[in-house]
Scaffold this motif. Sequence first.
Motif, PDB file in Angstrom:
ATOM      1  N   SER A 349      38.487  12.709 -12.758  1.00  0.00           N
ATOM      2  CA  SER A 349      37.189  12.683 -13.443  1.00  0.00           C
ATOM      3  C   SER A 349      36.111  13.301 -12.559  1.00  0.00           C
ATOM      4  O   SER A 349      35.889  12.831 -11.457  1.00  0.00           O
ATOM      5  CB  SER A 349      36.816  11.253 -13.763  1.00  0.00           C
ATOM      6  OG  SER A 349      37.870  10.591 -14.410  1.00  0.00           O
ATOM      7  N   ASN A 429      35.143  16.282 -20.763  1.00  0.00           N
ATOM      8  CA  ASN A 429      34.872  14.848 -20.807  1.00  0.00           C
ATOM      9  C   ASN A 429      33.550  14.603 -21.516  1.00  0.00           C
ATOM     10  O   ASN A 429      32.494  15.080 -21.077  1.00  0.00           O
ATOM     11  CB  ASN A 429      34.775  14.252 -19.404  1.00  0.00           C
ATOM     12  CG  ASN A 429      34.207  12.842 -19.446  1.00  0.00           C
ATOM     13  OD1 ASN A 429      34.833  11.934 -19.984  1.00  0.00           O
ATOM     14  ND2 ASN A 429      32.996  12.650 -18.915  1.00  0.00           N
ATOM     15  N   GLU A 430      33.609  13.898 -22.625  1.00  0.00           N
ATOM     16  CA  GLU A 430      32.405  13.448 -23.332  1.00  0.00           C
ATOM     17  C   GLU A 430      31.413  14.584 -23.588  1.00  0.00           C
ATOM     18  O   GLU A 430      30.192  14.369 -23.606  1.00  0.00           O
ATOM     19  CB  GLU A 430      31.734  12.302 -22.569  1.00  0.00           C
ATOM     20  CG  GLU A 430      32.610  11.064 -22.504  1.00  0.00           C
ATOM     21  CD  GLU A 430      31.897   9.830 -21.948  1.00  0.00           C
ATOM     22  OE1 GLU A 430      30.813   9.980 -21.351  1.00  0.00           O
ATOM     23  OE2 GLU A 430      32.430   8.716 -22.112  1.00  0.00           O
ATOM     24  N   GLY A 489      38.602  14.047 -23.351  1.00  0.00           N
ATOM     25  CA  GLY A 489      38.110  12.694 -23.567  1.00  0.00           C
ATOM     26  C   GLY A 489      36.924  12.719 -24.520  1.00  0.00           C
ATOM     27  O   GLY A 489      35.854  13.223 -24.154  1.00  0.00           O
ATOM     28  N   ALA A 491      33.898  11.108 -26.441  1.00  0.00           N
ATOM     29  CA  ALA A 491      33.005   9.953 -26.456  1.00  0.00           C
ATOM     30  C   ALA A 491      32.596   9.603 -27.873  1.00  0.00           C
ATOM     31  O   ALA A 491      32.351   8.438 -28.181  1.00  0.00           O
ATOM     32  CB  ALA A 491      31.759  10.238 -25.618  1.00  0.00           C
ATOM     33  N   ASN A 511      37.262   7.761 -25.541  1.00  0.00           N
ATOM     34  CA  ASN A 511      36.558   7.004 -24.514  1.00  0.00           C
ATOM     35  C   ASN A 511      35.843   5.807 -25.147  1.00  0.00           C
ATOM     36  O   ASN A 511      34.958   5.987 -25.991  1.00  0.00           O
ATOM     37  CB  ASN A 511      35.533   7.887 -23.803  1.00  0.00           C
ATOM     38  CG  ASN A 511      36.162   8.917 -22.891  1.00  0.00           C
ATOM     39  OD1 ASN A 511      37.367   9.132 -22.931  1.00  0.00           O
ATOM     40  ND2 ASN A 511      35.352   9.573 -22.073  1.00  0.00           N
ATOM     41  N   GLU A 533      39.306   6.888 -21.413  1.00  0.00           N
ATOM     42  CA  GLU A 533      38.378   6.168 -20.526  1.00  0.00           C
ATOM     43  C   GLU A 533      38.097   4.821 -21.168  1.00  0.00           C
ATOM     44  O   GLU A 533      37.699   4.763 -22.337  1.00  0.00           O
ATOM     45  CB  GLU A 533      37.103   6.971 -20.327  1.00  0.00           C
ATOM     46  CG  GLU A 533      36.191   6.419 -19.240  1.00  0.00           C
ATOM     47  CD  GLU A 533      35.064   7.398 -18.918  1.00  0.00           C
ATOM     48  OE1 GLU A 533      35.352   8.595 -18.757  1.00  0.00           O
ATOM     49  OE2 GLU A 533      33.911   6.961 -18.856  1.00  0.00           O
ATOM     50  N   TRP A 556      37.726   2.905 -16.287  1.00  0.00           N
ATOM     51  CA  TRP A 556      36.559   3.374 -15.540  1.00  0.00           C
ATOM     52  C   TRP A 556      36.072   2.228 -14.645  1.00  0.00           C
ATOM     53  O   TRP A 556      35.465   1.298 -15.116  1.00  0.00           O
ATOM     54  CB  TRP A 556      35.438   3.821 -16.494  1.00  0.00           C
ATOM     55  CG  TRP A 556      34.396   4.559 -15.715  1.00  0.00           C
ATOM     56  CD1 TRP A 556      33.216   4.079 -15.214  1.00  0.00           C
ATOM     57  CD2 TRP A 556      34.491   5.915 -15.298  1.00  0.00           C
ATOM     58  NE1 TRP A 556      32.562   5.051 -14.501  1.00  0.00           N
ATOM     59  CE2 TRP A 556      33.323   6.189 -14.543  1.00  0.00           C
ATOM     60  CE3 TRP A 556      35.432   6.921 -15.472  1.00  0.00           C
ATOM     61  CZ2 TRP A 556      33.091   7.441 -13.973  1.00  0.00           C
ATOM     62  CZ3 TRP A 556      35.194   8.157 -14.913  1.00  0.00           C
ATOM     63  CH2 TRP A 556      34.034   8.408 -14.171  1.00  0.00           C
TER      64      TRP A 556
END
Length: 814
Positions: A349, A429-430, A489, A491, A511, A533, A556
């Motif tokens: 990450s 990620n997100e 990932g 969100a 996530n 996550e 996380w």
Amino acid sequence: MKTHALLSSVSLLLAPQLMGQVSFGEAEDFNRDWKFLKGDPEGAAEAAFDDGSWRQLNLPHDWSVEGPYSPDLASATGYLPGGVGWYRKAFDVSKEQEGKRFYIYFEGIYRDGEVFINGESLGMRPNGYISYMHDLTPHLRYGGSNTLAVRVDHSEYADSRWYTGSGIYRNVYLIEANPVHIEQWGVYHTTPEITEESASVEVETIVRNTLGSSQSLNVRQEVLDADGNVVAETLEALRVSPESTAKLKQSLQVADPKLWGLENPYLYQLRTTVLDGDKVIDQSNLNTGFRTLEFDAKRGFFLNGENLNLKGVCIHHDAGALGAAVPYEVWERRLKVLKSLGVNAIRTSHNPHAPDLYYLCDRLGFVVINEVFDEWEYPKKKWKDGWNVGTPGFQGHADFFEEWGEQDLRYTLLRDRNHPSVIMWSIGNEVDYPNDPYSHPILDKEGIGQQHTWGFQEDQPHADRLGDIAHRLADIVREHDLSRPVTAGLAGPVMSNETTYPDALDVVGYNYTEGRYAKDHERYPERVLYGSENGHSFGAWKYVRDLDYIFGQFLWTGIDYLGESHRWPSRGFTSGLLDLAGFVKPRGEFRRALWSDEPMVYIGSYPKPDDERGPSIDAPARWNYEEGQMVRVVVYTNTANVELQLNGERVGEVQEFNDETGILVWDLPFEPGELKAVARNSDQVVAEQTLQSSGRPHAIQAKVYGDKTAIAADRGIAQIELQVLDDQGVPVYIADNEITCEVEGPVKLLALEASNPRDMGDYTNNRLRVHNGRLIAYIEATGGTGPATVRFSSPWLESAVVELDVRGSVGWLE
């Protein structure tokens, strides 16, 4: 069903420092004896520049972690400074070496690293997490001195949501090669078929010819087992045109292959040799592992045909007081501790990590999600006054995504695609975090569980843009590696499901949205799902435990990290299983109870709360309170039942495992003495733990991690764990004594770390207060050999002394 098979690799050299993913020529460790200045003097790139007053140091180096901490700096990056710095190093190249090719390879420079040789700029790479190489050859002075200079610009210090570090914080290598050599990252191999009887190995080799004439060569491939025996080989011809590259595909068959797995990560060696007649002109040696991957929307994940739940953690790349310049041995200790808790998977990450991490995951038996981006074309919020507090900034990697993003992704793929541990590529990620920055009309109807701005924001970028970018990035992954799936990932799947973003992915990570698993599994029955996550609750894990179609979660976090800090004073985020020093926290013991196969029991306690809140996963292992004070005792266990005893007497009833909370609870008045948990399976005692009330701090206990008192002279690391004890040898959890570290012999103190998230003091000296009664000291060899002594002292405490043996070489992995 998606199935992927791979024979994977890392560079096989004797010491981890040489694991630089350099796949050709002769790589020299180029970390020693650099000059450094924090500042931006004019003319520093020139060979004649006077750097005599600059600080001399060895790489890797992170200047940000040297501080000082300041409330005037950004909480996102840990209240630590950025700025501009220069590095310089002079080196000789002999007249006899003329005709050879020379390259400089950087594993990582954070950030905007511009490289100069003898005053000539070789270029600048903005992404601080990407490894890259420059050709020095046209600019060298043969028979004389040459000067390498690197300007690092991290003046936009609030450019990340977490701590990044600043400087040349990873290893550097000088490579000498013949004019005809294997291309950097030029060997790639897969196994299209693996059975118990045999494994087919397909190898692609790219050879570069820098000469003005065609070259007729032979390329030999050999697979060697762990004992060094050749178990398969082939030899084929290759012709390379002038000043160009050529690719050769070769096939081998390995009989009775041993598989790479989590419990037995068996590694072969792939040796690629380029010959001009009988003369060897280049060679690459790569550790390799055979394994198969299968991802199924209904049944989950299979490694080598065995159904497996991923017990994963997300990790950032720093290590507390060491910053981003983390030695190999420190990662080794941290990963081994995580493994002992039952962790079997790592998510990088949210960026590519140093090569050491992947090498260790290959050797220790972890699977890895290799993540490349945290933001794409638009920046996310970077908090300055505390996590989710105040007005954010918007510096970040989005500034160079359009220009460099695709190339950064390619470089990551080429560098890491041969590791057996890497099982998925994460392209983001997100990036779909609602209204940070993308928005969609669906947000007027539904949001996510994480804090976010509610409702459709018409002035924000529309979420429909996500699909086009995701497909473009996924196509690049598939161009370079078809053996692993593409993931990300998400969100905001509530928003992304309205776009084509999930369609670009082979495997979709969610996530913190466990509540959507069943709904989206029904709506998208062919979607392969997992938790990319997740929080630490027992309920979040039960989704993985109980649902076949959810094959894992990634907590996380695995380890506390710098940055993403709260309001001052706060060094970083504290949701890890391990703290900044790499010690197991109470929630790490809770996770051990859920994930480990070894019978275990852990006792923690805290004052009984006045309300009806549920039992805590963060109960410290302490038994010191006011006499008669009501205390809540909690037990984490993976056994059938537990009996609690206080001073030899049973407390309450024997309790069976609680499948609602995963925690057993007793409330009782405090009485000093011994608190003991006895855990049983089928009436047989399988685990015990005891807490003892402690007296006043009396002595310092010092133990070298793994009893590794012998360290390598070439910057080997000893990790010394300190604990404050009372006069009966009982750990004093509440101790906060200041410890002084003094060394004699061929070693130096690299750093002290006690994991106090609110201690914003000076981490560059030899004094630090313990936190929860303990700290760790990192001791580094300085090049000489012989005995070394490390002393730890504190007023009113008995001191501790550790004797080290600094040797010419030491084995790196047990």
